[in-house]
Scaffold this active site. Structure first.
Site, PDB file in Angstrom:
ATOM      1  N   ASP A   1       0.847  -1.192   0.000  1.00 35.38           N
ATOM      2  CA  ASP A   1       0.000   0.000   0.000  1.00 35.38           C
ATOM      3  C   ASP A   1       0.881   1.240   0.000  1.00 35.38           C
ATOM      4  OD1 ASP A   1      -2.652  -0.874  -0.094  1.00 35.38           O
ATOM      5  OD2 ASP A   1      -2.571  -1.483   1.998  1.00 35.38           O
TER       6      ASP A   1
ATOM      7  N   MET B   1     -13.584  23.802   2.473  1.00 30.67           N
ATOM      8  CA  MET B   1     -12.762  24.968   2.785  1.00 30.67           C
ATOM      9  C   MET B   1     -12.688  25.144   4.298  1.00 30.67           C
ATOM     10  SD  MET B   1     -13.853  28.016   0.137  1.00 30.67           S
ATOM     11  CE  MET B   1     -15.509  28.100   0.820  1.00 30.67           C
TER      12      MET B   1
END
Length: 704
Positions: A317, A393
């Site tokens: 991974d 955001m």
């Protein structure tokens, strides 16, 4: 806690006084033929020793005129050879038993709070059955293996991992497995027991560490068959040797009865068969498992440990294995006309309340690169805008003070900030859009910073490739091992990380079925595959891989699917496991090479001693005495010295068998050449030196 400290926790030296004394006692117990028959070479030595013992006893009882003292010495050294081989195995097992005792001490008798008919009752942990429900709160020891079905808690797993830092266990899919013997530090969890008494994870570890379930590996079985075949060949050779000797004696007109006694023939057989590797083979296998345990990896079988040495494809991974796993700020790229210091200052202010590794890294980078220090904006009633999945955001609203202009700062993904800016009626700069695309192609993540509607620039977040990982992959490549990176990133990002890390191939946007398909494809092409995983979605791939390492912090499904469990839950451990497997195979190969070469040299001690008088025709020695290049004192001392050396070399090689041959990341041909030069040549030279020294001592002490 250092990895060194963890890997050696609770371990005892192989030559600890207690272990040595126990190994000495076990050496005699292992003389039981039912035990020794599992080692055909040493079983033959024991049978030969029994025959030699009977001959000596018969000579004493019947008072026959025979060299009883000489035969007795040979017989004793034959028994010592068997005992030394048993000691090598017992000392390796003893270290495992010492570790098992340490694990037992860590698992105390625990009282469980069992839920029965809606009520909480106290029962012994050993009375719990699979499916029972128990409650654990801060300070409680988890009574048995289970799954958290309710609640969240901080758990101390140092009893099995050696790592003092607590871990979080909670109900759900990925972090719900708990192990018996670990301790809840805080909060409350409800656990469903998933193991019957005596079959918990800790029970399995203890059994494996003790070697109770150690079975011979395929390579070990193959080598045992080869050694057995060689033993049979030499047994036939020794059985027919008296006839050839008698033929030569008749032609020479001499009597050689003193050289074809059963004890001498027994000496010849024992020195010819591969007793060195036969005596150390089991110890090498046990020590290989022990080296994995020292790395906090439990192999469910010797087959898995050995397969690790043959692995030639590794699936790894990306996150946490090849990269650090946390995206870190690496660069500030300002928009045209914007000073980089202004961008860094705004990015830092927007990250003060961001406790994520990414947010912390932005604050640190601004400080290190431009000397900016985070301002205490909380004192001016600043309003922090937390990150949300809807807006993508975060930011801060700073009111104007003393006539200064208020500051409205936002930081987020390019797509989110672009929408935010256009909603304000502003234009998103093309240069910034170009920077976003370039950063994405490099495999990094861009964050755009905007202040009061003005786009200031981009912060580049990079998933940092671990230091030294590229060099390790290069070493694996030299060994003939192909590395394949698995990631859910898009192809561009995956390609960039793969190039930086130096892997041979990668799978982008990978799903669980993609891992399984790749493993099957590689195996169909004749490769042995290793991989590591921790989730339920990794279980099929772990089960399919030849070496599947499940992280202890992972799900129960993953731990049951793999054939190894990493107690440290360190994703990079797969590389260390492969290196440990290689070391096991290299040690076995080195010892086999030494043993066979060792036998060749012993021929030059015994054969000249037995045949030196043939074809002498009145002279003290015949032409075959030219083989006596060691110039040994007498035929009797030569035979006795060879038998003594044959026994002593086993015990001298025990430390090397336990420690293992030093691992070097080189190819198979280089390993073969090294074995031939070091252990092959060493195996030939050592007996010449050793037997000569022993012969000198034997003659000085007048033992023959």
């Amino acid at each position: 806690m250092s990895s060194e400290g963890k890997s050696n926790r609770g371990l005892t030296s192989a030559f600890d006084k207690k272990i040595v004394l126990q190994a000495l006692a076990d050496s005699f117990k292992k003389l039981d033929p039912r035990t020794l028959v599992r080692n055909p070479v040493m079983f033959v030595v024991e049978v030969v020793a029994v025959v030699a013992t009977c001959v000596v006893l018969l000579s004493v009882v019947s008072r026959q005129p025979s060299p009883v003292a000489f035969d007795l010495q040979i017989t004793l050294w034959l028994w010592v050879t068997v005992l030394f081989a048993n000691f090598a195995e017992a000392i390796a097992e003893g270290r495992g038993k010492a570790q098992a005792d340490a694990l037992r001490r860590a698992r105390s008798e625990t009282i469980a709070r069992k839920i029965e008919n809606g009520k909480e009752i106290e029962v012994g942990a050993t009375e719990l059955l699979k499916g029972d429900i128990v409650v654990c709160e801060g300070g409680d020891v988890i009574p048995a293996d289970g799954l958290v079905i309710e609640g969240i808690a901080s758990v101390d797993e140092s009893a099995i991992t050696g790592e003092s830092a607590p871990v979080i266990r909670e109900s759900g899919e990925e972090r719900n497995a708990v192990t018996g013997g670990t301790k809840v530090l805080s909060d409350r969890i409800v656990i469903r027991i998933i193991a019957e008494p005596g079959s918990t994870f800790m029970d399995k570890i203890i059994s494996l560490v003790e070697g109770a379930r150690r079975q011979k590996t395929p390579n070990e079985i193959a080598l045992t068959i080869l050694l057995s075949a060689l033993t049979i060949v030499f047994l036939l050779a020794v059985a027919t040797f008296p006839a050839f000797m008698q033929y030569g004696a008749n032609a020479s007109g001499i009597s050689i009865k003193e050289y074809i006694t059963l004890p001498i023939l027994a000496s010849l057989l024992v020195c010819l068969i591969p007793t060195t590797i036969g005596g150390l083979l089991s110890a090498i296998g046990i020590s290989g498992m022990d080296r994995l345990i020292r790395k906090n990896v439990i192999a469910t079988s010797g087959r898995a440990a050995e397969a690790a040495g043959d692995v030639d494809v590794l699936l790894l991974d990306k996150t946490g294995t090849i990269t650090l796993g946390n995206r870190m700020a690496s660069n500030f790229i300002p928009a045209p006309g914007i000073p980089v210091e202004r961008l860094a200052d705004a990015a830092q202010l927007s990250s003060i309340a961001d406790e994520t590794p990414e947010g912390r890294s932005i604050v640190v980078l601004a400080k290190e690169k431009y000397g900016l220090r985070a301002k205490e904006v909380r004192d001016v009633d600043a309003e922090f805008i937390p990150f949300s999945a809807q807006t993508k955001m975060s930011g801060v609203e700073i009111p104007g003070i003393g006539g200064s202009r208020p500051r409205s700062i936002r930081k987020g993904s390019g797509e989110a900030i672009k929408k935010f800016v256009t909603d304000l009626g502003r234009t998103f700069p093309q240069s910034v859009q170009k920077s976003l695309e370039e950063i994405a192609r490099e495999g990094s993540t861009p964050l755009v910073v905007v202040e009061n509607g003005d786009v200031l620039g981009v912060v580049q977040l990079k998933d940092i490739v671990k230091g030294g990982i590229k060099e390790r992959f290069a070493q694996l490549r030299i060994m003939g091992i192909k590395t394949v990176m698995i990631t859910g990133d898009n192809t561009l990002t995956a390609a960039a990380i793969a190039a930086e890390a130096g892997v041979d191939d990668f799978i982008a946007e990978a799903k669980p079925e993609d891992k399984l398909a790749r493993i099957r494809t590689e195996q169909a092409n004749g490769h042995l595959v290793g991989m590591i995983g921790d989730g339920t979605n990794d279980a099929p791939a772990l089960a399919q891989a030849d070496v599947g390492i499940a992280m202890n912090s992972g799900t129960q499904a993953a731990r049951e699917a793999g054939n190894m469990v990493d107690l440290d839950s360190n994703p990079t451990k797969l590389i260390e496991v492969v290196e440990t497997g290689k070391k096991l195979l290299m040690t076995r190969g080195a010892m086999t090479t030494f043993s066979i070469a060792n036998d060749v040299s012993k021929y030059f001690a015994i054969i000249p001693a037995m045949t030196g008088t043939l074809y002498a025709f009145g002279k003290p020695f015949g032409p075959l005495s030219a083989l006596n290049i060691m110039r040994l004192g007498s035929p009797e001392s030569a035979i006795l010295s060879a038998v003594i050396f044959n026994a002593i070399i086993i015990i001298l090689l025990v430390p090397l068998a336990l420690k293992g041959v030093k691992y070097r990341p080189v190819g198979a041909s280089a390993v073969l050449r090294r074995n031939l030069w070091i252990y092959g040549a060493g195996g030939i030279i050592a007996p010449f030196i050793g037997i000569k020294l022993i012969d000198m001592i034997v003659n000085v002490l007048r033992l023959v």
